[in-house]
Scaffold this motif. Structure first.
Motif, short mmCIF file in Angstrom:
data_model
loop_
_atom_site.label_atom_id
_atom_site.label_comp_id
_atom_site.label_asym_id
_atom_site.label_seq_id
_atom_site.Cartn_x
_atom_site.Cartn_y
_atom_site.Cartn_z
N GLN A 267 -91.51 34.29 -45.76
CA GLN A 267 -90.14 34.03 -46.21
C GLN A 267 -89.89 34.69 -47.57
OE1 GLN A 267 -89.15 29.88 -46.13
NE2 GLN A 267 -89.50 29.68 -43.92
N GLN A 268 -88.73 35.32 -47.70
CA GLN A 268 -88.38 36.00 -48.94
C GLN A 268 -87.91 35.02 -50.01
OE1 GLN A 268 -85.48 38.87 -47.67
NE2 GLN A 268 -87.02 40.37 -47.06
N PHE A 269 -87.42 33.87 -49.58
CA PHE A 269 -87.05 32.80 -50.50
C PHE A 269 -87.10 31.49 -49.74
CE2 PHE A 269 -83.13 34.24 -48.56
CZ PHE A 269 -82.44 33.08 -48.26
N PRO A 270 -87.35 30.37 -50.39
CA PRO A 270 -87.48 29.09 -49.69
C PRO A 270 -86.13 28.62 -49.15
CG PRO A 270 -87.56 28.77 -52.06
CD PRO A 270 -87.58 30.26 -51.84
N ALA A 271 -86.12 28.21 -47.89
CA ALA A 271 -84.91 27.68 -47.27
C ALA A 271 -85.32 26.78 -46.12
CB ALA A 271 -84.03 28.82 -46.77
N ARG A 272 -84.40 25.94 -45.69
CA ARG A 272 -84.73 24.98 -44.64
C ARG A 272 -84.90 25.64 -43.28
NH1 ARG A 272 -80.15 20.57 -45.02
NH2 ARG A 272 -78.94 22.43 -45.51
N LYS A 273 -84.13 26.71 -43.02
CA LYS A 273 -84.12 27.31 -41.68
C LYS A 273 -84.01 28.83 -41.77
CE LYS A 273 -82.19 26.30 -37.10
NZ LYS A 273 -81.13 25.60 -36.36
N MET A 274 -85.04 29.44 -42.32
CA MET A 274 -85.05 30.90 -42.43
C MET A 274 -85.21 31.53 -41.05
SD MET A 274 -84.52 32.11 -45.41
CE MET A 274 -85.20 33.75 -45.31
N THR A 275 -84.39 32.53 -40.77
CA THR A 275 -84.42 33.18 -39.47
C THR A 275 -84.38 34.69 -39.63
OG1 THR A 275 -83.40 33.23 -37.27
CG2 THR A 275 -81.92 33.23 -39.14
N TYR A 276 -84.91 35.40 -38.64
CA TYR A 276 -84.80 36.85 -38.59
C TYR A 276 -83.49 37.26 -37.93
CZ TYR A 276 -89.72 37.63 -39.84
OH TYR A 276 -90.93 37.69 -40.49
N GLN A 277 -82.86 38.27 -38.47
CA GLN A 277 -81.75 38.95 -37.81
C GLN A 277 -82.23 40.33 -37.41
OE1 GLN A 277 -78.21 38.05 -37.21
NE2 GLN A 277 -78.61 39.81 -35.89
N TYR A 278 -82.03 40.68 -36.14
CA TYR A 278 -82.42 42.00 -35.66
C TYR A 278 -81.21 42.69 -35.03
CZ TYR A 278 -84.23 45.62 -32.60
OH TYR A 278 -84.44 46.83 -31.97
N GLY A 279 -81.08 43.98 -35.28
CA GLY A 279 -80.00 44.75 -34.67
C GLY A 279 -80.44 46.16 -34.37
N GLN A 280 -79.70 46.84 -33.50
CA GLN A 280 -80.03 48.22 -33.15
C GLN A 280 -78.75 48.98 -32.78
OE1 GLN A 280 -82.79 47.31 -29.91
NE2 GLN A 280 -81.24 47.90 -28.39
N ALA A 281 -78.75 50.29 -33.04
CA ALA A 281 -77.60 51.13 -32.73
C ALA A 281 -78.08 52.57 -32.58
CB ALA A 281 -76.55 51.04 -33.83
N GLY A 282 -77.37 53.34 -31.74
CA GLY A 282 -77.76 54.73 -31.61
C GLY A 282 -77.13 55.42 -30.41
N LEU A 283 -77.68 56.57 -30.09
CA LEU A 283 -77.24 57.37 -28.96
C LEU A 283 -77.71 56.73 -27.66
CD1 LEU A 283 -76.03 60.10 -27.89
CD2 LEU A 283 -78.36 61.01 -28.03
N MET A 284 -76.78 56.53 -26.72
CA MET A 284 -77.09 55.92 -25.43
C MET A 284 -76.83 56.92 -24.33
SD MET A 284 -78.19 53.10 -24.04
CE MET A 284 -78.27 52.27 -22.46
N THR A 285 -77.83 57.16 -23.48
CA THR A 285 -77.68 58.06 -22.34
C THR A 285 -78.11 57.34 -21.07
OG1 THR A 285 -79.90 59.00 -22.70
CG2 THR A 285 -78.03 60.15 -23.70
N GLU A 286 -77.44 57.68 -19.96
CA GLU A 286 -77.82 57.15 -18.66
C GLU A 286 -77.76 58.25 -17.61
OE1 GLU A 286 -76.93 52.40 -18.46
OE2 GLU A 286 -75.39 53.71 -17.65
N TYR A 287 -78.74 58.28 -16.74
CA TYR A 287 -78.73 59.20 -15.60
C TYR A 287 -78.66 58.36 -14.34
CZ TYR A 287 -79.80 62.96 -12.37
OH TYR A 287 -79.73 63.86 -11.35
N VAL A 288 -77.58 58.53 -13.56
CA VAL A 288 -77.32 57.70 -12.38
C VAL A 288 -77.68 58.47 -11.12
CG1 VAL A 288 -75.60 56.31 -11.18
CG2 VAL A 288 -75.43 56.62 -13.66
N VAL A 289 -78.44 57.84 -10.25
CA VAL A 289 -78.85 58.44 -8.98
C VAL A 289 -77.97 57.90 -7.86
CG1 VAL A 289 -80.77 58.77 -7.36
CG2 VAL A 289 -81.23 58.61 -9.82
#
Length: 211
Positions: free
Chosen positions: A89-111
């Motif tokens: 934990q970076q600082f004391p708290a009652r309910k520390m949680t991780y936040q995760y996110g992602q962004a970028g180029l998205m490609t799809e190949y459809v058969v």
């Protein structure tokens, strides 16, 4: 004489039109784009981060070329409580949680896109980030956030290849459950490593657009 000249002009015009049409068709085909459309997708992913369950809604979409290839952008982020171990934990708290996110180029190949059931292969290439914050209870939200909230996000490179089974529900809607594998590269900070962030992911996806 005038009739013969007029007939000659008409014939030349028809011939020129045919030549231009043939040239246009050749140029059009040489570009490789015979049909294009586009679609947007809403998705919910189920995975694990640092050994804890993570729920991750997201959106993506883009240009759909020749009923085969989609080129666009994708975004997703966690919404549930992912506990931070006390020693990280970076600082004391009652309910520390991780936040995760992602962004970028998205490609799809459809058969076989026109078949009522088919497969597609996709790949997200971009950036992931993590941060810690105090996930207080609803009755604790007084909107007077302290200086610790939302501090020090950590960024890293990310690739997530996957595959989906796709069902053509309507002409403009598809249902696509699938599986992917998220691989982080160069993650550091917030007590998380590449192996903590890399994991298999299951998803349920709805797509809307011109297919």
């Amino acid at each position: 004489m005038k009739k013969i000249l007029l007939l000659a002009i008409c014939l030349i015009g028809i011939s020129a039109t045919d030549i231009l049409a043939q040239e246009n068709e050749t140029i059009f085909k040489s570009s490789g784009v015979r049909r294009s459309g586009g679609y947007a997708a809403i998705s919910n992913k189920f995975t694990k981060i640092n050994g804890s369950y993570a729920n991750m809604p997201g959106i993506y979409g883009g240009w759909f070329i020749n009923r085969r290839f989609m080129l666009g952008l994708g975004f997703a982020a966690t919404t549930n409580h992912i506990p931070v171990p006390l020693q990280d934990q970076q600082f004391p708290a009652r309910k520390m949680t991780y936040q995760y996110g992602q962004a970028g180029l998205m490609t799809e190949y459809v058969v076989a896109s026109t078949k009522w059931v088919h497969f597609n292969f996709n790949l997200l290439t971009g950036t992931g980030f993590t941060m810690q914050y105090d996930r207080r209870e609803v009755d604790d939200w007084d909107f007077d956030f302290d200086d610790h909230d939302g501090e020090d996000p950590k960024f890293f490179f990310l690739m997530e290849p996957g595959v989906q089974v796709e069902f053509n529900v309507l002409k403009w809607m598809r249902f696509s459950p699938g599986v992917s594998y998220r691989q982080a590269f160069g993650a550091k900070g917030n007590g998380l490593t590449d192996s903590d962030l890399s994991n298999i992911t299951y998803n349920l996806t709805l797509k809307f657009g011109k297919f």
